[in-house]
Design a protein around this motif. Structure first.
Motif, PDB file in Angstrom:
ATOM      1  N   VAL A 137      -9.176  -0.474   5.164  1.00 53.00           N
ATOM      2  CA  VAL A 137     -10.060  -1.276   4.324  1.00 53.00           C
ATOM      3  C   VAL A 137      -9.831  -1.029   2.836  1.00 53.00           C
ATOM      4  N   PHE A 138      -9.570   0.220   2.462  1.00 55.73           N
ATOM      5  CA  PHE A 138      -9.535   0.585   1.047  1.00 55.73           C
ATOM      6  C   PHE A 138      -8.158   1.027   0.553  1.00 55.73           C
ATOM      7  N   SER A 139      -7.109   0.630   1.220  1.00 57.60           N
ATOM      8  CA  SER A 139      -5.769   0.996   0.753  1.00 57.60           C
ATOM      9  C   SER A 139      -5.536   0.425  -0.640  1.00 57.60           C
ATOM     10  N   GLY A 140      -5.003   1.270  -1.524  1.00 57.47           N
ATOM     11  CA  GLY A 140      -4.712   0.837  -2.882  1.00 57.47           C
ATOM     12  C   GLY A 140      -5.877   0.915  -3.845  1.00 57.47           C
ATOM     13  N   VAL A 141      -7.037   1.352  -3.354  1.00 54.37           N
ATOM     14  CA  VAL A 141      -8.227   1.473  -4.206  1.00 54.37           C
ATOM     15  C   VAL A 141      -8.266   2.885  -4.796  1.00 54.37           C
ATOM     16  N   ASP A 142      -8.819   3.011  -5.997  1.00 55.60           N
ATOM     17  CA  ASP A 142      -8.974   4.319  -6.643  1.00 55.60           C
ATOM     18  C   ASP A 142      -9.562   5.330  -5.658  1.00 55.60           C
ATOM     19  N   PRO A 143      -8.982   6.530  -5.546  1.00 51.46           N
ATOM     20  CA  PRO A 143      -9.430   7.504  -4.547  1.00 51.46           C
ATOM     21  C   PRO A 143     -10.915   7.863  -4.648  1.00 51.46           C
ATOM     22  N   ASP A 144     -11.429   8.034  -5.856  1.00 51.76           N
ATOM     23  CA  ASP A 144     -12.849   8.368  -6.005  1.00 51.76           C
ATOM     24  C   ASP A 144     -13.738   7.220  -5.535  1.00 51.76           C
ATOM     25  N   LEU A 145     -13.345   6.007  -5.878  1.00 51.86           N
ATOM     26  CA  LEU A 145     -14.097   4.838  -5.439  1.00 51.86           C
ATOM     27  C   LEU A 145     -14.014   4.684  -3.927  1.00 51.86           C
ATOM     28  N   THR A 146     -12.838   4.962  -3.370  1.00 57.67           N
ATOM     29  CA  THR A 146     -12.675   4.904  -1.917  1.00 57.67           C
ATOM     30  C   THR A 146     -13.584   5.901  -1.227  1.00 57.67           C
ATOM     31  N   ALA A 147     -13.632   7.122  -1.727  1.00 58.13           N
ATOM     32  CA  ALA A 147     -14.469   8.156  -1.117  1.00 58.13           C
ATOM     33  C   ALA A 147     -15.936   7.737  -1.111  1.00 58.13           C
ATOM     34  N   GLU A 148     -16.389   7.162  -2.213  1.00 55.79           N
ATOM     35  CA  GLU A 148     -17.781   6.716  -2.289  1.00 55.79           C
ATOM     36  C   GLU A 148     -18.024   5.539  -1.349  1.00 55.79           C
ATOM     37  N   ALA A 149     -17.069   4.618  -1.280  1.00 54.96           N
ATOM     38  CA  ALA A 149     -17.211   3.448  -0.415  1.00 54.96           C
ATOM     39  C   ALA A 149     -17.259   3.845   1.053  1.00 54.96           C
ATOM     40  N   LEU A 201      -4.909 -17.731  -4.967  1.00 59.66           N
ATOM     41  CA  LEU A 201      -4.408 -16.648  -5.818  1.00 59.66           C
ATOM     42  C   LEU A 201      -3.828 -15.583  -4.917  1.00 59.66           C
ATOM     43  N   ARG A 202      -2.693 -15.022  -5.305  1.00 65.13           N
ATOM     44  CA  ARG A 202      -2.091 -13.930  -4.551  1.00 65.13           C
ATOM     45  C   ARG A 202      -2.085 -12.665  -5.384  1.00 65.13           C
ATOM     46  N   VAL A 203      -2.631 -11.589  -4.811  1.00 68.73           N
ATOM     47  CA  VAL A 203      -2.651 -10.308  -5.507  1.00 68.73           C
ATOM     48  C   VAL A 203      -2.015  -9.258  -4.606  1.00 68.73           C
ATOM     49  N   PRO A 204      -1.217  -8.322  -5.176  1.00 65.43           N
ATOM     50  CA  PRO A 204      -0.563  -7.274  -4.381  1.00 65.43           C
ATOM     51  C   PRO A 204      -1.561  -6.185  -4.009  1.00 65.43           C
ATOM     52  N   SER A 205      -2.483  -6.546  -3.141  1.00 64.09           N
ATOM     53  CA  SER A 205      -3.638  -5.715  -2.841  1.00 64.09           C
ATOM     54  C   SER A 205      -3.741  -5.432  -1.358  1.00 64.09           C
ATOM     55  N   GLY A 206      -4.449  -4.340  -1.025  1.00 70.25           N
ATOM     56  CA  GLY A 206      -4.880  -4.097   0.336  1.00 70.25           C
ATOM     57  C   GLY A 206      -6.058  -5.002   0.656  1.00 70.25           C
ATOM     58  N   HIS A 207      -6.914  -4.567   1.595  1.00 71.73           N
ATOM     59  CA  HIS A 207      -7.972  -5.434   2.100  1.00 71.73           C
ATOM     60  C   HIS A 207      -9.147  -5.599   1.128  1.00 71.73           C
ATOM     61  N   SER A 208      -9.169  -4.866   0.028  1.00 69.85           N
ATOM     62  CA  SER A 208     -10.302  -4.932  -0.897  1.00 69.85           C
ATOM     63  C   SER A 208      -9.866  -5.297  -2.318  1.00 69.85           C
ATOM     64  N   PRO A 209      -9.373  -6.519  -2.517  1.00 71.60           N
ATOM     65  CA  PRO A 209      -8.907  -6.907  -3.851  1.00 71.60           C
ATOM     66  C   PRO A 209     -10.019  -6.924  -4.884  1.00 71.60           C
ATOM     67  N   HIS A 210     -11.265  -7.071  -4.461  1.00 71.25           N
ATOM     68  CA  HIS A 210     -12.391  -7.053  -5.401  1.00 71.25           C
ATOM     69  C   HIS A 210     -12.585  -5.668  -5.994  1.00 71.25           C
ATOM     70  N   LEU A 211     -12.000  -4.641  -5.370  1.00 72.12           N
ATOM     71  CA  LEU A 211     -12.036  -3.289  -5.915  1.00 72.12           C
ATOM     72  C   LEU A 211     -10.732  -2.928  -6.624  1.00 72.12           C
TER      73      LEU A 211
END
Length: 231
Positions: A137-149, A201-211
């Motif tokens: 779900v949170f691949s590519g998201v900031d680690p601290d933000l991922t931990a909280e999520a 729109l295409r973004v090089p993102s994991g499953h949570s581009p809003h993050l």
């Protein structure tokens, strides 16, 4: 009246997940609201289903009292689709790496009749939770933000997956944000849904581009708001 962006979160999430995106929308002068879906709950026995989610989304749209750009992530695309079919206030429907199912389909059917093996079932058998959310779900998201999520993830009621989508909008303009590195919802499937959208729109993102790509997603939503305001 400028349209309001109404955000619909995915399975197991809460409205908190949209805080970074909403900050960027506010900076652009765009008003936003985030729905809390009752299918996601800390208490597995209290987690409800798709029908209740649709009712909450529809109520939020009605509470705006004006035109809405309805934007949904992941599972949130299912109740958003149904709500958009029944709410004249929806000026545009935006899927953010979200499920754009056909009417009559269910999440369980899309998943092939079973949950991913990494998912955890609640002891009471009424709900599930992703056991590999950091990667899926949170691949590519900031680690601290991922931990909280991850810490904030809820149980997701089984009926959110088994109940069938009751309706899909016919005349509502649709846009799609494709997450091109998504390990949870295959990008090829997202591309199929995006091919039917008026804007994408295409973004090089994991499953949570809003993050992970909040600025780009906010810009895309701002374009949808501008289109809706001009109609």
């Amino acid at each position: 009246m400028n349209p309001t962006v109404v955000l619909v979160h995915g399975a197991m999430h809460t409205p908190w997940i949209f805080d970074p995106l909403r900050e960027r929308l506010t900076a652009r002068g765009i008003v936003s609201r985030a729905v809390r879906l009752p299918s996601s709950d800390r208490d597995s026995a209290a987690a409800q289903g798709l029908t209740e989610d649709v009712a909450v989304v529809r109520a939020e749209i009605a509470a705006v009292g004006g035109p809405v750009v309805l934007a949904a992530h992941s599972y949130g695309g299912v109740p958003a689709t149904w709500a958009a079919a029944e709410a004249d206030e929806v000026a545009e429907l935006v899927y953010v790496a979200a499920f754009a199912l056909e009417a009559g389909a269910s999440m369980m059917q899309w998943m092939g009749g079973d949950f991913p093996p990494t998912w955890i079932h609640s002891p009471d058998g009424l709900a599930v939770k992703a056991g590999d959310a950091e990667e899926s779900v949170f691949s590519g998201v900031d680690p601290d933000l991922t931990a909280e999520a991850v810490k904030r993830l809820n149980w997701q009621g089984l009926r959110a997956f088994t109940e069938k989508l009751g309706a899909a909008p016919a005349g509502v303009p649709v846009s799609y944000v494709v997450a091109t590195k998504d390990p949870a919802l295959p990008p090829a499937v997202q591309e199929q849904w995006a091919s039917r959208a008026a804007h994408s729109l295409r973004v090089p993102s994991g499953h949570s581009p809003h993050l992970s790509h909040a600025d780009e997603v906010a810009g895309f939503l701002a374009e949808a708001v501008a289109r809706a305001a001009a109609r």
